[in-house]
Every structure is written in C-alpha cells, then in structure tokens.
Design an enzyme around this catalytic site. Sequence first.
Site, PDB file in Angstrom:
ATOM      1  N   LYS A 229       6.608 -20.616 -20.169  1.00 20.63           N
ATOM      2  CA  LYS A 229       7.884 -20.096 -20.694  1.00 20.63           C
ATOM      3  C   LYS A 229       8.987 -20.338 -19.666  1.00 20.63           C
ATOM      4  O   LYS A 229      10.078 -20.787 -20.004  1.00 20.63           O
ATOM      5  CB  LYS A 229       7.783 -18.592 -20.978  1.00 20.63           C
TER       6      LYS A 229
ATOM      7  N   CYS B 197      10.069   0.467 -24.137  1.00 27.10           N
ATOM      8  CA  CYS B 197       9.007  -0.122 -23.322  1.00 27.10           C
ATOM      9  C   CYS B 197       8.693   0.607 -22.032  1.00 27.10           C
ATOM     10  O   CYS B 197       7.550   0.599 -21.594  1.00 27.10           O
ATOM     11  CB  CYS B 197       9.250  -1.613 -23.083  1.00 27.10           C
ATOM     12  N   MET B 198       9.654   1.251 -21.399  1.00 29.68           N
ATOM     13  CA  MET B 198       9.284   1.809 -20.104  1.00 29.68           C
ATOM     14  C   MET B 198       9.790   3.217 -19.845  1.00 29.68           C
ATOM     15  O   MET B 198       9.676   3.711 -18.729  1.00 29.68           O
ATOM     16  CB  MET B 198       9.724   0.870 -19.003  1.00 29.68           C
TER      17      MET B 198
ATOM     18  N   MET C  16       2.469  -1.578 -21.419  1.00 29.96           N
ATOM     19  CA  MET C  16       2.744  -0.877 -22.673  1.00 29.96           C
ATOM     20  C   MET C  16       1.567  -0.067 -23.211  1.00 29.96           C
ATOM     21  O   MET C  16       1.756   0.872 -23.963  1.00 29.96           O
ATOM     22  CB  MET C  16       3.219  -1.871 -23.736  1.00 29.96           C
TER      23      MET C  16
ATOM     24  N   GLY D  35       8.389  -5.022 -18.599  1.00 30.08           N
ATOM     25  CA  GLY D  35       8.305  -6.105 -19.570  1.00 30.08           C
ATOM     26  C   GLY D  35       9.519  -7.016 -19.592  1.00 30.08           C
ATOM     27  O   GLY D  35       9.416  -8.189 -19.922  1.00 30.08           O
ATOM     28  N   GLN D  36      10.690  -6.469 -19.279  1.00 29.26           N
ATOM     29  CA  GLN D  36      11.913  -7.261 -19.409  1.00 29.26           C
ATOM     30  C   GLN D  36      12.507  -7.542 -18.028  1.00 29.26           C
ATOM     31  O   GLN D  36      12.341  -6.762 -17.096  1.00 29.26           O
ATOM     32  CB  GLN D  36      12.948  -6.509 -20.254  1.00 29.26           C
TER      33      GLN D  36
HETATM   34  S1  SF4 Z   1       9.337 -14.501 -15.070  1.00 29.96           S
HETATM   35 FE1  SF4 Z   1       7.625 -14.257 -16.517  1.00 29.96          FE
HETATM   36  S2  SF4 Z   1       8.074 -15.767 -18.130  1.00 29.96           S
HETATM   37 FE2  SF4 Z   1       9.280 -16.359 -16.338  1.00 29.96          FE
HETATM   38  S3  SF4 Z   1       8.015 -17.842 -15.227  1.00 29.96           S
HETATM   39 FE3  SF4 Z   1       7.614 -15.807 -14.361  1.00 29.96          FE
HETATM   40  S4  SF4 Z   1       5.820 -15.075 -15.472  1.00 29.96           S
HETATM   41 FE4  SF4 Z   1       6.675 -16.773 -16.681  1.00 29.96          FE
END
Ligand code: SF4
Lengths: 802, 85
Positions: free
Chosen positions: A83, A176-177, A348, A385-386
């Site tokens: 990603k 989420c948190m 989560m 998560g974010q």
């Molecule tokens: S911040 Fe998360 S999505 Fe981005 S490279 Fe690192 S592990 Fe992958």
Amino acid sequence: MGLSRREFIKRTAALTAASYVGIDLPFSNEQEAHASDADSWHKGTCRLCGSGCRLELGVKNGKAVALRGITKSRTNMGYLCMKGMLFYKLMGNNHPERLKKPLYRARKDQPFKEISWDEALDIAAKEFAKAVKQYGNDSVAYYGSGQALTEETYIFQKVMRGGLKTNNVEGNPRLCMASAVGGYITSFGADEPIGSYTNFERASCFFIIGSNTAEAHPVLFRRIMRRKLDNKDTVKVINADPRVSPTSRIADLHLQFNPGTDLALLNAMAYVIVEENLYDEDFLKNYAVFRMGKEKKQVDFAKYKSFVKDYSPEKAARICGGNITPEKIRQAARWFAKSEGTMSIWTMGINQRKRGVWANNLIHNLHILTGQLCKPGADSFSLTGQPNACGGVREGGGLCHILPAHRLVKKDKLRHEVERLWGIPEGRIPPKPGYHTVAMFEAVNQGKIKAIWINCTSPAQSLPNCDKYRKGMRREDVFMVVTDIFPTKTTELANLILPTAFIFEKTGVYGCTERRSQLTAKAVDAPGEAKPEVWIVREWALRLAKELNDPVIKKCVEPFLGKEPDYELPKAIWDEYTQKLTKGRDNDLRGATYDVLKKLPDGVQWPAPTKEWALKGGTDIKFVRGLDPLADKHAKNDLPYQFYGPAHPDKKLWIWLRPQKGPAEMPDSEYPFYLSTGRVIDHWHTASMTGRIKELMRANPYAYVEINPKDAEKLGIKPGDMVEVVSRRGRNVLPAKIYVGPCEGMVFVYWHDQAEDRMINRVTKDAFDPGSKEPEFKICACRIKKVSGPRPLKPFLVQMKA
Amino acid sequence: MPVGGFVINVDPDRIEESIKKLTSFRGVEIHGSDEKGNVIAVFESSNSHEMEEMVKEIMKIETVLSVGLTYFNAEDEVEGNANQG
Ligand code: SF4
C-alpha cells in the site's frame, strides 16, 4: 562504458535494499555519470495506516515517479508494504477520478453542478449561519478524521468551538481508538503509550491480542517477526484471538477464545500471576493502587486477590471456549510475567467492544502487576489504525470532550486557559461536551443537527448499523458539506462537495502510534482546483464572521490571515498549536518546530519541550527519570519512575477490578453466529483510496464471508457459494471463503467493500462502550444461509455522476 | 517497466533452497543474502500489477516469511499515464 539507464535503476534498487540489512554488493553506483533516478526527493509519511512509515517521494518533471523508504527512520527502518509503495498513484494528475472542482446541489435528489470556490464558500457559510441563527449553536457539527493533518483538525475545532460556540467536534477515531484512550487515562493517568517501537527489538515476550498485525500493520509486524526469528528459542510470541490470522504464523502459543470472553481470559492470567507469586511486589508498592467501580474506590491487594479468585484458569477455560485450556492460560501468564521484557500489542479486537475500556484496563493490569513497564522491551502498547488519529485527533482536540493538548472540555480551568491562549472572551467555549459520534448521527437522524461538515472520512459506510444513520444524512433539512479527494458513499449524500489536496500536495504533520510527529511538505501540485483544508477553513471562517456578524469568529483565524496556503499557513497553525497550546502539557511539542522536523529523518516523540531535546528525537520512554524531561521536572521523590499523568492526582498506576462482561448482542436460536469484521492487507478502511489502485483492487476485488470449515459442512456451504449474512439490522450477500480462520460459530467479513450488498456495516450493531462511546464493531449476532452457487461478481466503487 | 528493490526474509535454516526457488521466477534477480535469511532481490515487471502478482506468488513459497519493499521506480509507467483506475 557506462550502464544503461535501466541497469542504473536496477542497481539503485539492489543497493537500496542491501543497505537496509548491511549486505555489501560487489558494485556501486557512485561512479556512474547518469542522471539520477528522480529530479528531487521529498521526505514524508505514508498516507495509509497508523504505523507512520517514512519514505521519500521521487519527483520527475513535476510528477511522482519513485519511492524509497528512509532507512534512518525509526518507525519503519525504510521498509514499506505494497500500500505504501503504490499510493503515489493517487497523487496529482496521476488518477483520473480525483475530485477537482467544488460541486453543489440545493437538494439531495438533484444532480451536482460545478461551482466556483467563491460560491462554494459562500454557500457553506450561509447554511451554517442560517442553522445557528434559527436553531442555535449546537445545531451545527464537524465530523473529522484520523487521516486529517494535525493543522487541519486543530483549525477546524478552533473555529467550531471558539467561533461557532459548540463542542460538536467529533471524528472517526471514536470508532477505532476511543477505548484505548479511556484505558490509558484510567490505568496510567495519561493518554498514549509509555514506550515506543524500539521495544520491538528489546522484548522477550509478545502478547498480541485482538490485532491482526501482519495485515493491518505489516511493516511493524516485520520488526516483531525479525525479533522472533533472530531469537527463536528465547523470544516467545503469544497470539490471542478468536480468529486465526497471518499473525498467528509466528506464534508459539495461540489462544483462540470465543468472541467477547477476553475479559475472563485476561483476569485468569492475573489469577495465575497472583497465585504463583509472579507479581512484582516492589513495583506494586511504589507505583500502584487498586480501584473499583464508578466511584473509583481504592481497595487493597487482598480485595483484588479475592476478586481474581473468581477467574481460575479452569473456570475461565469454560467461559472462553475455543481451544483454551487451563494449561494454556497458565503458560501464557508465566511467559508474560517471567520474560525480561513483555510487550502487549492490540488494536480493534480490544477497542471495538461494549467493554473496550475494561479490556484495555485488564491488559494494563497485567503489566502493572508484573512491573512490565518502563524497562527495555516492556510495554502495554495499543497500535493505532489511522496515520493521524493520535497526533491530530487525540492530541489536537478532535473529539467532543477534549480540547487541544489533552485538556478536558468540562474542566473550567483548562477551558478558560484555551480561551485565553486563543485571545477570545472567557465563556466562549461551552462547558458541556458535544455529541459523541453515534449520538451525533442520531441527532442528525432526529433533525437536531441542521448543518454538518464531514472531512476526510466516510461515515455513510463506516458507521455501524449504517442504514439507520444514512437515513438522517439523506434528510433534506440537513445541510451536508463533504471535503474529500474521491467520491465516496458519503459524498453521495452531500449538498456540497469540496475537493481537497492529498498528502504530498500540501504540508502538515502526522502523529503516529508512538507519540511521534512527522512532517510531510508539499512536493507535487494538487489536481484541478483541489485545495488544502487549512485554506478552506480559514476562508469559510471569514465568511461566517460576516454572516453572523461576530468578530470573534474572525479572531479565531486572524493569526493565519494572508499566509500562503501550501507551507506558511500550516506552519503558522502548527506554531500556534505547539508553542502556545502544548506548552507545559504532557504532550509538550514546543521543540518540534517545522525546522526541527525537517532536519530529522523521521520526527519527534513528545514530550519534547525544547529544540535540543527534539533534535535528539524526543522521548523514547515516558515517565522514566533521565529519559523523559517531564519525569525529572515533575519528580515527587527519588524513585526512577514518575507517573505524572494529568488524570491521576495520586500519581499512581491504577489496577482495576473489572469483571467479565459479554457483548451487547449474543448469538441465540434465531441468530446463532457471531459476526466479526476487520481488514485485509490490500485494502484500507472504506477503500476509497486503495480501491482506486488497480493492483490492490484486483488482488481483493470484493468482500467475502469467512466461515469455519466445520460450520460450512453443517450448512452445506461450498467455497464461492453466495451466502446471506443477516442480523436484526440488515443483510449482505457475499461469496463464501471456507477457512480455518474464525472459530466455530463465528463468521468474519471485511468491511472495505462499497457495494450495497457487501457493505457489512449495514449488518453490524451500533451498541457502544458506555465509557469510551466506541461502537462494538467486532461482535454481533447473525445468521447465515446459502442462497446460490458461485456467481460472477464485479468490484464496485462510487463514481461521480457527471 | 517498474523496478523494485526488496529484502526478502526466508527461513534462516533453508536459505539455499529458498534462493533456488526465487531465481526460478522470471524478472527476479538475487543480488546477495546473509546468514539471517535476508535476501536482496530486484524485481522487474512489465507493469506494477505484475509486480504485485509476483510478490503474492513469492509469499506463497513456504520458506518465505516476508517480502519487504525498499525501493520502487515506475517512471515510465507514470510518464505513460498507466493509472487508469
Ligand atoms: S504506514 Fe502502513 S500502509 Fe504505509 S507502508 Fe507502512 S505499514 Fe504499509
């Protein structure tokens, strides 16, 4: 003779990779007289997930063409996941579906029309002013995001609270948190983890519960895996989860419990620690007290011992079901207590629960009991998560009950302090917290909120039981502004869509899981007329001041007038926030100026009260004298640890007596399965970004329902069959994946898909934790049934109708 | 034609065998390794979709524990506007 350009790039690739692990290759590129692989390289942070991986974007002819990790970055040591490697495809003019012009419609049943920014800002100001005049200040609301830059969240909430006199400021981190925040505050007296990622390389035992780290935080998982592989016999990994996931691969012990029985499991581990005298008596004596109930009544160790007596491993094993045996619980507790340094990790699975705060408390309990805190490798570490839920929303004042720098709205002194720092009249910020997320959208449903601004998030898809809340968002008497980079399920319900700049198209700071603030400066132009949010808010506030004839609204943005929006404006906002608002607070960021942040490969961990401290990277472990400047400053005695957190007047860690409590909805004869939801590695949240990267979309084109093979056999379901998943709230029809993932009696669906039939939040339940107000996405009851054999399916993403 | 630089982690007890499997992939060049099971690889593919597929296939090798990207260059893909959704 020199190399061909292609050979040059391949060598660069090999040399970069080799430099990560210190392997010498028999060639170098230094002698080559080639044009380098990019015109310029720009440091920044990955836009996806809360790991905070640092990378450099290579720009050639104004376009993003290459990426490389930053090896000196302490977040990712340079590694990136797929990603992170591909999100440049969404930048600048690289993607044809980017929103490029303001779009408006007076009624939600009409098509959108392109309008100018002037018109758009006038409309937004008029509609908010109209609501305030007719229905009062609490009829307007802001709903933001853990993906917005800190500068953005800060200026939005300043205008809402100081300007529009409402605390209706919320954001998706509530989903989420919020339970992690509640847990840290009630157990340690201060929000956010004590330690850092550096503990990954120092821990001897990992307790991973309710986190599929391998898929949700792949680059951090890599560090855990490396630690385990390099120390196969001495480092233990315990994975506790109702679902077997790729994270379980490296586990020495997998504890598979039935959903919602985690509190019993954690109390049973405490039972073993107490029974076998594995607790750290000195640590308890010096640093901890025991408390129970709403009144936070202090009790003694004897009372705690008699409380955990009720959770013998034998009894807990019966409650937990799954593969849990008393011996497994004992083993886990012993490894946890006896290791040189134990690090717990969760996300989560623990937070999105009816009793999420309690579950957090019970993990912290184990660390306090055994003294597994503040020393190398020992930490109770919630993963975020974010990318900016911590920095922007938790620290920047992005929830209805908190003001910037960990101040509570309801504390008069702190509220007035903020008013004074902003130079606005005392009493301007109302003393009552605003609506929390579920209450906010309930208020939309009831028509109590007349104008709402949704920034950088898609509640139409991400709220639990979302059909219920989409009804409210569809109301013609609710004016909805949405700022985003792509069409989403939420832009579909908007009156006004404002196109915004993406990361690397604007400047600002993200604060990741480990209290680390990192700057990303603009490197490429935003497409079309897309604008940075900070500019949008400033211009909107000026118009609001006129509409409402209220100079205090203008006062809120006065320090930022005339600043160029790509760098000077966010810098001025960051300066105000850090120099004024965080001064003297536990997240003191005064040393982390833009200039300092630019100098460092990664960023600065707070507390960082001075530039000198910030230039060293800030504070790796909180509360330790000699390592944390605030621990020295606030020291009350000679002890090495000083728990100075603002929420505990006794400056102690609190061990909580919290009983087992099940989920809000249990399976029954009508809805006999547990439904749980989560992520896959290729997608992120509502897939509005990852779904538009074709490589990622092709890898996972639609959601499926994971069913345990034993359940599938009983119900005659084969791989690929179409299965309906029905709850008391809604229905999905998804292809089946038969998989030894979820335990028997449980199904699992990932929540990224935007297709109506496969949008699992139409099925989930909107029950929430009474403390943190975080919804219980992880558990509800459902029934499943095969409706047909395999059917060809198409990926689906919301498109903008021309 | 994107180029990616990767550190592949393989089971330290089965390095030889893993490298042999890795070299059988078209477009994969192995540049070095160490005793910890770090393998330096360069992938070359005709587009980034193919690169992602290669990563997925390599992840399926039993002795491969993780595939970590460290460098990625797609200049001709971006120039050629290969990002149609
Ligand atoms: S911040 Fe998360 S999505 Fe981005 S490279 Fe690192 S592990 Fe992958």
